[in-house]
Design a protein around this motif. Structure first.
Motif, PDB file in Angstrom:
ATOM      1  N   ASP A  99     -31.539  15.256  54.198  1.00 45.89           N
ATOM      2  CA  ASP A  99     -31.450  14.368  55.354  1.00 45.89           C
ATOM      3  C   ASP A  99     -32.377  14.945  56.425  1.00 45.89           C
ATOM      4  N   GLY A 295     -27.735   4.573  53.090  1.00 48.72           N
ATOM      5  CA  GLY A 295     -26.469   4.802  53.786  1.00 48.72           C
ATOM      6  C   GLY A 295     -26.653   5.137  55.249  1.00 48.72           C
ATOM      7  N   ARG A 297     -29.042   6.835  56.481  1.00 48.40           N
ATOM      8  CA  ARG A 297     -29.661   8.153  56.630  1.00 48.40           C
ATOM      9  C   ARG A 297     -31.103   8.116  56.135  1.00 48.40           C
ATOM     10  N   ASP A 325     -24.972   7.999  46.310  1.00 51.64           N
ATOM     11  CA  ASP A 325     -24.104   6.884  46.671  1.00 51.64           C
ATOM     12  C   ASP A 325     -22.645   7.197  46.403  1.00 51.64           C
ATOM     13  N   MET A 328     -21.431   9.539  49.125  1.00 50.31           N
ATOM     14  CA  MET A 328     -21.249   8.859  50.401  1.00 50.31           C
ATOM     15  C   MET A 328     -20.025   7.944  50.369  1.00 50.31           C
ATOM     16  N   LYS A 331     -16.691   9.750  51.000  1.00 51.79           N
ATOM     17  CA  LYS A 331     -16.390  10.288  52.331  1.00 51.79           C
ATOM     18  C   LYS A 331     -15.637   9.291  53.189  1.00 51.79           C
TER      19      LYS A 331
END
Length: 331
Positions: A99, A295, A297, A325, A328, A331
């Protein structure tokens, strides 16, 4: 006269076949067969075992193409219930995802191993050209030195062709035209030596401490970097609108000829690619770098030395996306 000509042709063909046998080509295959190449009959030859060698064989002699990695096809699913299984299927020696807004590393495999990077070099070439503020509408004439670069694939640009600097940048980035990249370096103020110095200076400024550039094309194995360094490069390149535009253009036509993007993921639905570049040589393997929006990011994705079937680097990008994916979503 006719019999002399026939005899001469016979001896030439016999000599060609003898050379093929002496080079390790299978003697049972006739060099007169259409699309003849040793990979068709003897796939264990060294040139046939590597993706780059196979690509040369297909384009030059019509060898049977490698099957496409099933995860690289357009309809490959982008979700998985088995992230660990996806990681096991990765074909790239080096894989790295970061990221770039938070510096969080989301995936890393051999991220700091120094490797040849093939035409990923052209991202630095483009960055230096764009940041130098050189006029993009200036006409540049392709000369013999641009065309005669030591590549196994022929240039699609002819000596004497006149193109704008923007056209050359577009071709170097989207379709990885070697002659275009060479012309960009050759016409830089101070010439090629100054251009290479500028490439290394820019790498140092980006903190690419494990990277070195010796020419603007990527054919030399002395052009080296790491996945972590390349993440910095593709991030910086993505901030230049022109580079982002050219690297994500699926195809580009000029003078009646169409040049296609070497990244088969460009233009696909559900792929928000901000910048990308591919690279391939025997030593570097199949490589891919991308800045993608996923997502919410901004992620740098680097894949180096992908092996296996055709398109494995793109299959690896799909496999990594499935893993990301799933994480993410959890979370």
């Amino acid at each position: 006269m006719a019999w002399r000509r026939a005899r001469a042709i016979f001896f030439c063909m016999a000599a060609a076949l003898a050379m093929a046998v002496g080079a390790g080509w299978p003697p049972s295959v006739s060099a007169q067969v259409a699309n003849f190449h040793p990979c068709n009959a003897q796939p264990s030859l060294p040139i046939c075992l590597h993706g780059y060698g196979r690509r040369i064989a297909v384009q030059r002699w019509g060898a049977t193409p490698e099957p496409l990695d099933p995860d690289a096809v357009a309809k490959a699913p982008l979700v998985t219930r088995d992230p660990a299984g996806e990681i096991e299927k990765l074909k790239s020696t080096t894989a790295f995802v970061q990221d770039m807004d938070t510096s969080e590393v989301l995936f890393a495999r051999d991220a700091d191993v120094v490797r040849p990077i093939a035409s990923l070099v052209k991202l630095m070439t483009a960055l230096v050209v764009v940041e130098a503020g050189l006029p993009m509408d200036e006409t540049i004439v392709i000369d013999a030195s641009d065309v005669d670069v030591p590549s196994e694939l022929p240039s699609r640009l002819a000596a004497g062709a006149r193109l704008s600097r923007a056209d050359l940048l577009h071709l170097a980035l989207a379709s990885s035209e070697n002659s275009a990249a060479h012309a960009l370096g050759r016409t830089y103020p101070g010439g090629m030596t100054a251009f290479v110095e500028a490439m290394n200076a820019r790498a140092a400024a980006l903190g690419m401490g494990d990277s070195r550039f010796v020419e603007p094309i990527g054919l030399s194995n002395e052009n080296v970097s790491t996945a972590r360094d390349l993440a910095r490069l593709v991030h910086a390149a993505s901030r230049q609108p022109l580079i982002g535009e050219f690297t994500t253009d699926a195809k580009y036509s000029i003078d009646g000829r169409t040049f296609r993007n070497t990244n088969m993921l460009v233009g696909r639905p559900r792929w928000d690619i901000l910048a990308s570049k591919t690279g391939t040589t025997r030593e570097a393997g199949d490589c891919l770098v991308m800045m993608v929006r996923l997502g919410g990011r901004n992620l740098a994705m680097v894949l180096l030395n992908a092996q296996g079937m055709s398109g494995s680097r793109f299959g690896d990008a799909v496999r990594l996306r499935r893993v990301l994916d799933s994480r993410m979503a959890a979370k």
